[in-house]
Design a protein around this motif. Structure first.
Motif, PDB file in Angstrom:
ATOM      1  N   UNK A 104      35.856  48.585  30.652  1.00 57.05           N
ATOM      2  CA  UNK A 104      37.032  47.745  30.968  1.00 57.05           C
ATOM      3  C   UNK A 104      36.818  47.040  32.310  1.00 57.05           C
ATOM      4  N   UNK A 105      36.303  47.815  33.307  1.00 54.82           N
ATOM      5  CA  UNK A 105      36.181  47.240  34.648  1.00 54.82           C
ATOM      6  C   UNK A 105      35.268  46.021  34.638  1.00 54.82           C
ATOM      7  N   UNK A 106      34.192  46.066  33.823  1.00 53.06           N
ATOM      8  CA  UNK A 106      33.265  44.923  33.775  1.00 53.06           C
ATOM      9  C   UNK A 106      33.961  43.664  33.256  1.00 53.06           C
ATOM     10  N   UNK A 107      35.088  43.882  32.543  1.00 53.78           N
ATOM     11  CA  UNK A 107      35.814  42.709  32.024  1.00 53.78           C
ATOM     12  C   UNK A 107      37.022  42.402  32.908  1.00 53.78           C
ATOM     13  N   UNK A 108      37.033  43.033  34.117  1.00 48.41           N
ATOM     14  CA  UNK A 108      38.057  42.671  35.091  1.00 48.41           C
ATOM     15  C   UNK A 108      39.416  43.297  34.828  1.00 48.41           C
ATOM     16  N   UNK A 109      39.433  44.431  34.094  1.00 51.69           N
ATOM     17  CA  UNK A 109      40.735  45.090  33.870  1.00 51.69           C
ATOM     18  C   UNK A 109      40.550  46.591  34.016  1.00 51.69           C
ATOM     19  N   UNK A 110      41.643  47.266  34.346  1.00 49.12           N
ATOM     20  CA  UNK A 110      41.578  48.732  34.458  1.00 49.12           C
ATOM     21  C   UNK A 110      41.542  49.313  33.045  1.00 49.12           C
ATOM     22  N   UNK A 111      41.006  50.521  32.938  1.00 47.65           N
ATOM     23  CA  UNK A 111      41.009  51.193  31.629  1.00 47.65           C
ATOM     24  C   UNK A 111      42.446  51.645  31.347  1.00 47.65           C
ATOM     25  N   UNK A 112      42.768  51.867  30.062  1.00 47.87           N
ATOM     26  CA  UNK A 112      44.108  52.383  29.755  1.00 47.87           C
ATOM     27  C   UNK A 112      44.292  53.722  30.469  1.00 47.87           C
ATOM     28  N   UNK A 113      45.537  54.089  30.720  1.00 48.16           N
ATOM     29  CA  UNK A 113      45.761  55.371  31.401  1.00 48.16           C
ATOM     30  C   UNK A 113      46.014  55.122  32.875  1.00 48.16           C
ATOM     31  N   UNK A 114      46.004  56.206  33.635  1.00 48.28           N
ATOM     32  CA  UNK A 114      46.464  56.159  35.026  1.00 48.28           C
ATOM     33  C   UNK A 114      45.587  55.284  35.897  1.00 48.28           C
ATOM     34  N   UNK A 115      46.194  54.340  36.593  1.00 48.27           N
ATOM     35  CA  UNK A 115      45.438  53.567  37.600  1.00 48.27           C
ATOM     36  C   UNK A 115      46.315  53.521  38.837  1.00 48.27           C
ATOM     37  N   UNK A 116      45.684  53.628  40.028  1.00 43.82           N
ATOM     38  CA  UNK A 116      46.478  53.700  41.259  1.00 43.82           C
ATOM     39  C   UNK A 116      46.064  52.562  42.181  1.00 43.82           C
ATOM     40  N   UNK A 117      46.963  52.209  43.062  1.00 43.36           N
ATOM     41  CA  UNK A 117      46.773  51.207  44.129  1.00 43.36           C
ATOM     42  C   UNK A 117      45.988  50.005  43.637  1.00 43.36           C
ATOM     43  N   UNK A 118      46.453  49.445  42.503  1.00 38.77           N
ATOM     44  CA  UNK A 118      45.773  48.242  42.001  1.00 38.77           C
ATOM     45  C   UNK A 118      46.181  47.052  42.872  1.00 38.77           C
ATOM     46  N   UNK A 119      45.172  46.239  43.243  1.00 33.25           N
ATOM     47  CA  UNK A 119      45.467  45.017  44.028  1.00 33.25           C
ATOM     48  C   UNK A 119      44.757  43.852  43.385  1.00 33.25           C
ATOM     49  N   UNK A 120      45.390  42.704  43.455  1.00 34.25           N
ATOM     50  CA  UNK A 120      44.812  41.510  42.845  1.00 34.25           C
ATOM     51  C   UNK A 120      44.299  40.573  43.935  1.00 34.25           C
ATOM     52  N   UNK A 121      43.391  39.683  43.551  1.00 33.78           N
ATOM     53  CA  UNK A 121      42.901  38.701  44.546  1.00 33.78           C
ATOM     54  C   UNK A 121      43.800  37.464  44.470  1.00 33.78           C
ATOM     55  N   UNK A 122      43.468  36.488  45.255  1.00 30.48           N
ATOM     56  CA  UNK A 122      44.284  35.280  45.367  1.00 30.48           C
ATOM     57  C   UNK A 122      44.509  34.615  44.017  1.00 30.48           C
ATOM     58  N   UNK A 123      43.534  34.777  43.099  1.00 31.75           N
ATOM     59  CA  UNK A 123      43.656  34.097  41.798  1.00 31.75           C
ATOM     60  C   UNK A 123      44.273  35.038  40.763  1.00 31.75           C
ATOM     61  N   UNK A 124      44.866  36.147  41.228  1.00 30.52           N
ATOM     62  CA  UNK A 124      45.549  37.042  40.300  1.00 30.52           C
ATOM     63  C   UNK A 124      44.604  37.937  39.522  1.00 30.52           C
ATOM     64  N   UNK A 125      43.367  38.018  39.968  1.00 34.79           N
ATOM     65  CA  UNK A 125      42.429  38.887  39.218  1.00 34.79           C
ATOM     66  C   UNK A 125      42.367  40.252  39.894  1.00 34.79           C
ATOM     67  N   UNK A 126      42.071  41.256  39.132  1.00 37.60           N
ATOM     68  CA  UNK A 126      42.042  42.629  39.642  1.00 37.60           C
ATOM     69  C   UNK A 126      40.925  42.734  40.689  1.00 37.60           C
ATOM     70  N   UNK A 127      41.290  43.131  41.918  1.00 30.50           N
ATOM     71  CA  UNK A 127      40.304  43.154  43.005  1.00 30.50           C
ATOM     72  C   UNK A 127      39.935  44.579  43.397  1.00 30.50           C
TER      73      UNK A 127
END
Lengths: 172, 188
Positions: A104-127
């Protein structure tokens, strides 16, 4: 190094990437280990095939992940199976690589299930985010996802760093 | 009548104590469909000193001073440093840049000429050398092509060009100093 060539096959929804990785393990006792190499990633959604190569380009091992089973095939023909691929990669590289999460991470998204302190970059992509015990930083996005992934994990006995650089890729 | 591949390899090992040149390296599967080729510069000095410097499409340096082998990848921001013997052993580098008796580590066999070169096949005697065999094409007792077949059917084709035999290489040619701020991992 020559990264392994993209693995063939053109099933729908296939995600392919080739690139290089650097894996570093700092042991609590003070020892250090590291390995660099190339990788070819071919994920049809159902089946993932990951080739790990040494810097001079010859493939050292192939990890195949199917629902419920992961298989490691080494260059000397030895074959091993396990329910999850991360432990299998550890047998080849000496340190786990979060293969399941990376699908999932290689496609720019978190895997299903618990994810913590997610932050996005200026273009709204998972950083950056934390998941399955790993802290991930994703950057240098192209249309398919991040081309630079820095993954860190601190266990009691060791600190692990996985750095992935993407050289090439396509999604069909 | 040109000498056989194995004979030209023996001449090369005997007559060429050092060399420098350029390379193109292309990984591909059996059908040869591959990725953009890597290009760069190489040099070596027997025994055991060599430099394999990929410049395009990314930078990556493999360099050995005969005792320690360094790998530096600026993108990966890491240098690994290890003993030479652990890594060279039965690698293609050993065939060209080493000076040990090749027959101990490889089974050498002449192949029919192709592409205007005289070929040999070197099959590692140990099962876990990490590749099936390597084929080297010679002309004028100089290696021009190296084709490496790994155990998964992938072939890495390397072409060597602009080779200068026994050039004057300065002492620091195989010395590596890690750039400041880069993570250096020393292995036993």
């Amino acid at each position: 190094c020559a990264t392994p060539q993209k693995i063939g096959g053109s099933e729908q929804g296939t995600f392919e990437r080739t690139g290089r990785f650097a894996l570093t393990v700092n042991h609590a006792g003070g020892g250090q280990e590291a390995v660099q190499g190339g990788f070819a990633w071919h994920d049809t959604g159902r089946v993932l095939t990951l080739d790990l190569a040494n810097p001079l380009g010859s493939t050292l091992a192939r990890v195949t992940v199917e629902p419920g089973r992961a298989t490691l095939l080494r260059s000397n023909g030895e074959r091993e199976q396990a329910p999850d691929p991360d432990a299998l990669v550890e047998k080849v590289l000496g340190s786990p690589m979060p293969v399941s999460g990376l699908r999932h991470w290689l496609q720019g998204r978190a895997a299903p299930g618990g994810v913590a302190s997610a932050q996005k970059d200026g273009a709204g992509r998972l950083a950056s985010f934390a998941q399955d015990g790993w802290r991930a930083q994703l950057s240098r996005y192209d249309a398919l996802g991040p081309q630079l992934l820095q993954l860190n994990r601190n266990d009691a006995q060791r600190r692990i760093s996985v750095r992935l650089v993407i050289d090439d890729g396509q999604a069909k | 009548w040109p000498a056989s591949g194995t004979q030209q390899l023996r001449d090369f090992v005997a007559q060429v104590q050092s060399a420098s040149g350029r390379f193109t390296q292309q990984a591909g599967d059996r059908q040869g469909a591959g990725k953009p080729a890597q290009t760069g510069e190489f040099s070596f000095q027997r025994p055991g000193k060599f430099k394999w410097d990929v410049r395009k499409p990314y930078e990556q340096l493999i360099i050995s001073d005969g005792k320690r082998l360094y790998q530096y990848d600026p993108d990966l921001a890491q240098v690994t440093e290890r003993n030479v013997d652990q890594s060279i052993g039965a690698s293609p580098a050993a065939i060209l840049f080493g000076s040990g008796a090749l027959e101990d580590v490889f089974e050498l066999q002449d192949l029919p000429p192709r592409d205007g070169l005289e070929w040999l096949r070197a099959k590692p005697r140990s099962a876990d050398a990490g590749f099936t065999h390597v084929e080297i094409g010679f002309k004028g007792s100089m290696p021009q092509r190296i084709d490496l077949l790994d155990s998964f059917g992938q072939t890495t084709r390397i072409s060597l060009t602009d080779i200068r035999a026994n050039p004057k290489l300065d002492a620091a040619a195989f010395k590596f100093t890690p750039p400041p701020g880069v993570d250096v991992v020393k292995m036993q």
